[in-house]
Every structure is written in structure tokens, then in C-alpha cells.
Design a protein around this motif. Structure first.
Motif, PDB file in Angstrom:
ATOM      1  N   GLY A   1       0.818  -1.206   0.000  1.00  0.00           N
ATOM      2  CA  GLY A   1       0.000   0.000   0.000  1.00  0.00           C
ATOM      3  C   GLY A   1       0.848   1.250   0.000  1.00  0.00           C
ATOM      4  N   THR A   2       0.205   2.354   0.345  1.00  0.00           N
ATOM      5  CA  THR A   2       0.880   3.638   0.339  1.00  0.00           C
ATOM      6  C   THR A   2       0.550   4.438   1.597  1.00  0.00           C
ATOM      7  OG1 THR A   2      -0.929   4.705  -0.853  1.00  0.00           O
ATOM      8  CG2 THR A   2       0.867   3.836  -2.175  1.00  0.00           C
ATOM      9  N   LEU A   3       1.496   5.278   1.959  1.00  0.00           N
ATOM     10  CA  LEU A   3       1.287   6.300   2.968  1.00  0.00           C
ATOM     11  C   LEU A   3       1.289   7.620   2.209  1.00  0.00           C
ATOM     12  CD1 LEU A   3       3.873   5.152   5.664  1.00  0.00           C
ATOM     13  CD2 LEU A   3       1.442   4.621   5.577  1.00  0.00           C
ATOM     14  N   LEU A   4       0.205   8.367   2.285  1.00  0.00           N
ATOM     15  CA  LEU A   4       0.073   9.614   1.549  1.00  0.00           C
ATOM     16  C   LEU A   4       0.029  10.767   2.543  1.00  0.00           C
ATOM     17  CD1 LEU A   4      -0.296  10.825  -1.272  1.00  0.00           C
ATOM     18  CD2 LEU A   4      -2.749  10.603  -0.938  1.00  0.00           C
ATOM     19  N   PHE A   5       1.121  11.512   2.632  1.00  0.00           N
ATOM     20  CA  PHE A   5       1.225  12.662   3.517  1.00  0.00           C
ATOM     21  C   PHE A   5       0.777  13.902   2.749  1.00  0.00           C
ATOM     22  CE2 PHE A   5       4.225   9.595   5.108  1.00  0.00           C
ATOM     23  CZ  PHE A   5       4.126   9.705   6.487  1.00  0.00           C
ATOM     24  N   GLU A   6      -0.138  14.691   3.356  1.00  0.00           N
ATOM     25  CA  GLU A   6      -0.687  15.849   2.655  1.00  0.00           C
ATOM     26  C   GLU A   6      -0.675  17.095   3.529  1.00  0.00           C
ATOM     27  OE1 GLU A   6      -4.496  15.157   0.594  1.00  0.00           O
ATOM     28  OE2 GLU A   6      -4.319  13.092   1.338  1.00  0.00           O
ATOM     29  N   ASN A   7      -0.464  18.243   2.885  1.00  0.00           N
ATOM     30  CA  ASN A   7      -0.743  19.543   3.473  1.00  0.00           C
ATOM     31  C   ASN A   7      -1.343  20.396   2.363  1.00  0.00           C
ATOM     32  OD1 ASN A   7       1.408  20.629   1.975  1.00  0.00           O
ATOM     33  ND2 ASN A   7       2.838  20.495   3.672  1.00  0.00           N
ATOM     34  N   ASP A   8      -1.489  21.678   2.587  1.00  0.00           N
ATOM     35  CA  ASP A   8      -2.147  22.533   1.585  1.00  0.00           C
ATOM     36  C   ASP A   8      -1.363  22.650   0.290  1.00  0.00           C
ATOM     37  OD1 ASP A   8      -4.186  22.986   3.393  1.00  0.00           O
ATOM     38  OD2 ASP A   8      -3.254  24.796   4.211  1.00  0.00           O
ATOM     39  N   ASN A   9      -0.046  22.473   0.345  1.00  0.00           N
ATOM     40  CA  ASN A   9       0.800  22.707  -0.828  1.00  0.00           C
ATOM     41  C   ASN A   9       1.480  21.475  -1.389  1.00  0.00           C
ATOM     42  OD1 ASN A   9       0.353  25.511  -0.453  1.00  0.00           O
ATOM     43  ND2 ASN A   9       1.949  25.526   1.105  1.00  0.00           N
ATOM     44  N   GLU A  10       1.423  20.362  -0.678  1.00  0.00           N
ATOM     45  CA  GLU A  10       2.278  19.237  -1.052  1.00  0.00           C
ATOM     46  C   GLU A  10       1.599  17.897  -0.780  1.00  0.00           C
ATOM     47  OE1 GLU A  10       6.953  18.139  -0.278  1.00  0.00           O
ATOM     48  OE2 GLU A  10       5.868  19.236   1.263  1.00  0.00           O
ATOM     49  N   LEU A  11       1.941  16.941  -1.617  1.00  0.00           N
ATOM     50  CA  LEU A  11       1.522  15.549  -1.468  1.00  0.00           C
ATOM     51  C   LEU A  11       2.765  14.681  -1.595  1.00  0.00           C
ATOM     52  CD1 LEU A  11      -1.668  15.378  -3.565  1.00  0.00           C
ATOM     53  CD2 LEU A  11      -1.204  13.746  -1.792  1.00  0.00           C
ATOM     54  N   VAL A  12       3.036  13.841  -0.585  1.00  0.00           N
ATOM     55  CA  VAL A  12       4.182  12.944  -0.635  1.00  0.00           C
ATOM     56  C   VAL A  12       3.673  11.520  -0.439  1.00  0.00           C
ATOM     57  CG1 VAL A  12       6.356  12.286   0.437  1.00  0.00           C
ATOM     58  CG2 VAL A  12       5.749  14.701   0.271  1.00  0.00           C
ATOM     59  N   GLU A  13       3.998  10.651  -1.385  1.00  0.00           N
ATOM     60  CA  GLU A  13       3.548   9.263  -1.342  1.00  0.00           C
ATOM     61  C   GLU A  13       4.736   8.345  -1.112  1.00  0.00           C
ATOM     62  OE1 GLU A  13       1.367   6.096  -4.309  1.00  0.00           O
ATOM     63  OE2 GLU A  13       1.006   8.225  -4.578  1.00  0.00           O
ATOM     64  N   ILE A  14       4.589   7.451  -0.131  1.00  0.00           N
ATOM     65  CA  ILE A  14       5.621   6.475   0.185  1.00  0.00           C
ATOM     66  C   ILE A  14       4.967   5.099   0.199  1.00  0.00           C
ATOM     67  CG2 ILE A  14       7.275   5.697   1.902  1.00  0.00           C
ATOM     68  CD1 ILE A  14       7.554   8.531   2.853  1.00  0.00           C
ATOM     69  N   GLU A  15       5.655   4.118  -0.358  1.00  0.00           N
ATOM     70  CA  GLU A  15       5.114   2.762  -0.407  1.00  0.00           C
ATOM     71  C   GLU A  15       5.392   2.019   0.889  1.00  0.00           C
ATOM     72  OE1 GLU A  15       7.519   2.150  -3.657  1.00  0.00           O
ATOM     73  OE2 GLU A  15       6.026   2.671  -5.138  1.00  0.00           O
ATOM     74  N   ILE A  16       4.512   1.079   1.217  1.00  0.00           N
ATOM     75  CA  ILE A  16       4.666   0.274   2.423  1.00  0.00           C
ATOM     76  C   ILE A  16       4.314  -1.173   2.088  1.00  0.00           C
ATOM     77  CG2 ILE A  16       2.331   0.835   3.210  1.00  0.00           C
ATOM     78  CD1 ILE A  16       3.414   0.640   6.103  1.00  0.00           C
ATOM     79  N   VAL A  17       5.063  -2.092   2.669  1.00  0.00           N
ATOM     80  CA  VAL A  17       4.764  -3.510   2.554  1.00  0.00           C
ATOM     81  C   VAL A  17       4.134  -3.915   3.884  1.00  0.00           C
ATOM     82  CG1 VAL A  17       5.708  -5.829   2.249  1.00  0.00           C
ATOM     83  CG2 VAL A  17       6.693  -3.912   1.012  1.00  0.00           C
ATOM     84  N   PHE A  18       2.839  -4.196   3.881  1.00  0.00           N
ATOM     85  CA  PHE A  18       2.123  -4.467   5.125  1.00  0.00           C
ATOM     86  C   PHE A  18       2.595  -5.737   5.812  1.00  0.00           C
ATOM     87  CE2 PHE A  18      -1.005  -1.610   3.140  1.00  0.00           C
ATOM     88  CZ  PHE A  18      -1.108  -0.704   4.168  1.00  0.00           C
ATOM     89  N   GLN A  19       2.985  -6.720   5.035  1.00  0.00           N
ATOM     90  CA  GLN A  19       3.424  -7.988   5.609  1.00  0.00           C
ATOM     91  C   GLN A  19       4.607  -7.786   6.555  1.00  0.00           C
ATOM     92  OE1 GLN A  19       4.803 -10.830   2.711  1.00  0.00           O
ATOM     93  NE2 GLN A  19       3.826 -12.495   3.818  1.00  0.00           N
TER      94      GLN A  19
END
Length: 123
Positions: A83-101
Motif C-alpha cells: 500500500g501507500t502512505l500519503l502525507f498531505e498539506n495545503d501545498n504538497e503531497l508525498v507518497e511512500i510505499e509500504i509492505v504491510f506484511q
């Protein structure tokens, strides 16, 4: 005289390479102020976190956990779930992948041993 100069140059180059490697290993993966974190599993949203303290805790965990260098051109794992971790604020979106297992976070160059437990099945 030439031998001494060559040794000095080799020591300086070794020192610079060591400093660069230490910096690379300890640089921040994610930084900034985010007011929303969306955790998605295979495209479906699992959690949305708005608590800034919790978001900062997760960011600290990502930035300070041990990491392994793995250069890659894409997602390295064929096994699911991921899956993904999607960090957001008013100006930026940062997506990082995660392996749940494993609970590990992946970037283009690093596998970070965070052991996050979002969506992990507890045995």
C-alpha cells in the motif's frame, strides 16, 4: 614526496566518501508539516489520520529507523498486501510505499525497517 601526496589524496577521498555515505544513511526520508496522512492498502483507504502529533511520530519512525540500500526502478515486492502512505498539506503531497506484511516503508533507494502495523494481521 609523491608517495606522501598520493597517500594524503587517498585519505581525503576516503574521508569524503565516508561522510557522504553517513549523510545518505541518515538523511530524512520525509520532512515538513503535514496535516493529513492517508494509509491505503492496494488502492483502498484503510485509515486517515489528522492528528499532527501522530503524523509526526510516524515521520520520526520513518526517518530514524534502520534502512537498507536497494536501488530500484519501481516497486520491488511481488507479494501482497502492499500500500501507500500519503502525507498531505495545503501545498504538497508525498507518497511512500509500504509492505504491510513486514511493516516496512520503501522508497526508490531504501527499504526502511519501520515495522509499522497498519493493516497487518496479528497472529
Amino acid at each position: 614526496m609523491k608517495k606522501k601526496r598520493i597517500i594524503t589524496i587517498l585519505v581525503v577521498i576516503s574521508l569524503l566518501l565516508s561522510i557522504a555515505l553517513i549523510w545518505l544513511y541518515h538523511h530524512k526520508i520525509i520532512e515538513g508539516q503535514y496535516n493529513k496522512l492517508t494509509i491505503s492498502k492496494m488502492g483502498d483507504s484503510l485509515y486517515v489520520i489528522h492528528n499532527k502529533e501522530e503524523i509526526n511520530r510516524i515521520m520520526r519512525k520513518i526517518n530514524t529507523s534502520p534502512r537498507t540500500f536497494h536501488p530500484t526502478n519501481g516497486f520491488r515486492y511481488d507479494h501482497l498486501p502492499h500500500g501507500t502512505l500519503l502525507f498531505e498539506n495545503d501545498n504538497e503531497l508525498v507518497e511512500i510505499e509500504i509492505v504491510f506484511q513486514k511493516g516496512n516503508v520503501l522508497t526508490r533507494y531504501w527499504e526502511i525497517e519501520t515495522n509499522l502495523e497498519f493493516g497487518r494481521e496479528v497472529e
